[in-house]
Design a protein around this motif. Structure first.
Motif, PDB file in Angstrom:
ATOM      1  N   ALA A 237      48.951  74.151 -16.054  1.00  0.00           N
ATOM      2  CA  ALA A 237      49.864  74.835 -16.971  1.00  0.00           C
ATOM      3  C   ALA A 237      49.091  75.659 -18.000  1.00  0.00           C
ATOM      4  O   ALA A 237      49.489  76.781 -18.342  1.00  0.00           O
ATOM      5  CB  ALA A 237      50.763  73.817 -17.672  1.00  0.00           C
ATOM      6  N   PHE A 249      56.119  73.514 -19.866  1.00  0.00           N
ATOM      7  CA  PHE A 249      56.113  72.806 -18.587  1.00  0.00           C
ATOM      8  C   PHE A 249      56.580  71.374 -18.742  1.00  0.00           C
ATOM      9  O   PHE A 249      57.495  70.915 -18.032  1.00  0.00           O
ATOM     10  CB  PHE A 249      54.712  72.840 -17.968  1.00  0.00           C
ATOM     11  CG  PHE A 249      54.569  71.928 -16.775  1.00  0.00           C
ATOM     12  CD1 PHE A 249      55.154  72.255 -15.559  1.00  0.00           C
ATOM     13  CD2 PHE A 249      53.862  70.739 -16.872  1.00  0.00           C
ATOM     14  CE1 PHE A 249      55.042  71.420 -14.458  1.00  0.00           C
ATOM     15  CE2 PHE A 249      53.743  69.893 -15.787  1.00  0.00           C
ATOM     16  CZ  PHE A 249      54.333  70.235 -14.575  1.00  0.00           C
ATOM     17  N   ASN A 253      59.932  69.536 -17.224  1.00  0.00           N
ATOM     18  CA  ASN A 253      59.558  68.829 -15.999  1.00  0.00           C
ATOM     19  C   ASN A 253      60.066  67.393 -15.983  1.00  0.00           C
ATOM     20  O   ASN A 253      59.850  66.670 -15.007  1.00  0.00           O
ATOM     21  CB  ASN A 253      58.030  68.829 -15.835  1.00  0.00           C
ATOM     22  CG  ASN A 253      57.604  68.499 -14.422  1.00  0.00           C
ATOM     23  OD1 ASN A 253      58.094  69.081 -13.455  1.00  0.00           O
ATOM     24  ND2 ASN A 253      56.690  67.547 -14.287  1.00  0.00           N
ATOM     25  N   MET A 280      61.330  77.271 -17.364  1.00  0.00           N
ATOM     26  CA  MET A 280      59.921  77.485 -17.720  1.00  0.00           C
ATOM     27  C   MET A 280      59.588  78.968 -17.830  1.00  0.00           C
ATOM     28  O   MET A 280      58.481  79.320 -18.238  1.00  0.00           O
ATOM     29  CB  MET A 280      59.014  76.828 -16.670  1.00  0.00           C
ATOM     30  CG  MET A 280      59.080  75.316 -16.655  1.00  0.00           C
ATOM     31  SD  MET A 280      58.165  74.615 -15.244  1.00  0.00           S
ATOM     32  CE  MET A 280      58.769  72.932 -15.246  1.00  0.00           C
ATOM     33  N   VAL A 390      54.623  73.512 -11.447  1.00  0.00           N
ATOM     34  CA  VAL A 390      53.418  74.050 -12.079  1.00  0.00           C
ATOM     35  C   VAL A 390      52.756  75.079 -11.169  1.00  0.00           C
ATOM     36  O   VAL A 390      52.132  76.041 -11.633  1.00  0.00           O
ATOM     37  CB  VAL A 390      52.442  72.905 -12.448  1.00  0.00           C
ATOM     38  CG1 VAL A 390      51.751  72.337 -11.218  1.00  0.00           C
ATOM     39  CG2 VAL A 390      51.425  73.367 -13.484  1.00  0.00           C
ATOM     40  N   MET A 393      54.378  78.344 -11.857  1.00  0.00           N
ATOM     41  CA  MET A 393      53.835  78.956 -13.075  1.00  0.00           C
ATOM     42  C   MET A 393      52.504  79.651 -12.784  1.00  0.00           C
ATOM     43  O   MET A 393      52.239  80.755 -13.279  1.00  0.00           O
ATOM     44  CB  MET A 393      53.658  77.899 -14.169  1.00  0.00           C
ATOM     45  CG  MET A 393      54.956  77.264 -14.642  1.00  0.00           C
ATOM     46  SD  MET A 393      54.706  76.023 -15.939  1.00  0.00           S
ATOM     47  CE  MET A 393      54.322  77.077 -17.347  1.00  0.00           C
TER      48      MET A 393
END
Length: 419
Positions: A237, A249, A253, A280, A390, A393
């Motif tokens: 992250a 995150f 999450n 996110m 993640v 991301m």
């Protein structure tokens, strides 16, 4: 989530644990005389060995044959594949280091199961035997799993590029995949009896010290898994967007994490992951591709369990997981497991069969790996499912640039700000 739903989702795991527990008690009480019930385990394994070959063929070839060639997402798909492979390999290497620091083989003492001596082959001969077969009928042997996967991939692409002329065969592959999935589910209902019989046999042969092996393996898995979940997901992250990304995150999450544990399914966690990745700030075009594909292709938790299984089986058979060629093959198996097992009921067993084939181990190597896979399933699902968030991301970072989180062009970010 209702308590009854959680029990339903974990019913298969609970039945397997019940079978293993009963088998352990029987093995402790009757000792080596439990060899008489070993055929129950052999019957279960034979059914599984027989069904898994057509399952792999239909699952892999049908998945490739149904790829939508009209979607031109070249850059996104390239970045996604690189991110998925990177995190899978990182988790595998981390686990390898952990097995070297905390070796499992010490728990077995000097009583390993002996392996039959095999003819020493050159590297080229080993690769030829591992990747291909000389006769078509040999593709149906469990000893040639990797060759089967390669053949299935080629059949899938051939079907894909056959156009309308190949539609009939494509439908056959899809139908065959559904039938074989149901067959595996049916066979796995015998799992508590089959694994219970094998575990009774193992406990009878090794005695109580076998529990130390499994306990150490489980402790190692959950320790590495928790460390990877907290430390490496935070690191990913941070790479994606700095300290701001870390906060966003972990804030978003929580629900996906609870959903994955409650359902014990990466597929069932997709809706929670889609919502979480959107909150996110991941662009919708990345979310809508990465999350569904990640549920099938991205398995950090399975990567960790793959290495642990190999380490346990090597301990039981008195082998060392330290040689360069052995390590490279373990990493290769781990990557293949991450790709192949998605969407297949009890798909982790495919990786275990691949491991047995690649290392030329006897059928007795399968039950220990299956038992480990059963016991680590909750943590593995947590890592497999939430790792997709993640990863999304990271993919946004490498496709949209360093300041992707600051962009106002993403509809999902604008909507979240309005709220």
């Amino acid at each position: 989530m209702k308590r009854t739903n959680i029990l339903k989702n974990y019913s298969g795991l609970l039945w397997l644990l019940a079978g293993i527990t009963v088998g352990s008690i029987v093995g402790l009480i009757f000792g080596k005389s439990v060899e008489s019930i070993k055929p129950l385990g052999d019957i279960f394994l034979n059914l599984l060995f027989t069904a898994v070959i057509p399952l792999v063929f239909f699952a892999v070839s049908s998945a490739i044959a149904n790829i939508d060639r009209s979607k031109k997402l070249g850059k996104l798909l390239t970045v996604m594949v690189l991110v998925f492979l990177s995190t899978v390999i990182i988790s595998a290497v981390l686990t390898l280091v952990a097995t070297w620091l905390f070796p499992i083989h010490q728990a077995l003492g000097n009583n390993p199961i002996p392996l039959e001596e095999t003819k020493i082959q050159s590297f080229g001969e080993q690769m030829t035997q591992l990747l291909t077969v000389g006769e078509f009928f040999e593709i149906g042997s469990r000893k040639n799993m990797l060759a089967l996967i390669i053949f299935s991939v080629l059949v899938g692409f051939s079907t894909l590029y056959s156009g309308k002329e190949g539609d009939g065969f494509k439908n056959f592959l899809v139908s065959g995949n559904e039938v074989m999935k149901k067959l595996i589910i049916l066979i796995m209902k015998l799992g508590p009896i089959g694994l219970g019989a094998y575990f009774a046999y193992q406990v009878g042969v090794f005695g109580p010290q076998l529990f130390g092996t499994y306990a150490k393996a489980l402790g190692l898995y959950y320790g590495v898994g928790a460390f990877y979940f907290i430390v490496f997901f935070t690191l990913y992250a941070f790479i994606a967007g700095g300290f701001k990304a870390i906060k966003i995150f972990w804030k978003n999450n929580i629900i996906p994490s609870l959903t994955s544990i409650g359902t014990c399914s990466s597929i069932a966690t997709i809706p929670a992951n889609l919502d979480g990745a959107t909150k996110m700030g991941v662009p919708s075009y990345i979310t809508n591709v990465t999350i569904p594909l990640g549920a099938t292709l991205h398995k950090d938790g399975s990567s960790i369990s793959s290495i642990i299984k190999i380490a346990v089986v090597f301990a039981i058979f008195g082998k060392d997981l330290v040689h360069v060629d052995t390590i490279i093959l373990a990493l290769g198996i781990t990557v293949l497991v991450s790709i192949v097992e998605g969407g297949i009921p009890n798909g982790g067993y495919i990786g275990e069969l691949l491991m047995i084939s690649a290392y030329q181990l006897p059928p007795e190597a399968l039950p220990p790996a299956m038992i480990i896979g059963t016991l680590v399933d909750p943590m593995a699902t947590l890592l497999n499912a939430t790792g997709d968030n993640v990863a999304a991301m990271l993919i946004a970072r490498f496709t949209e640039g360093r300041n992707w989180m600051e962009s106002k062009d993403h509809p999902n970010i604008v909507e979240s700000e309005k709220i």
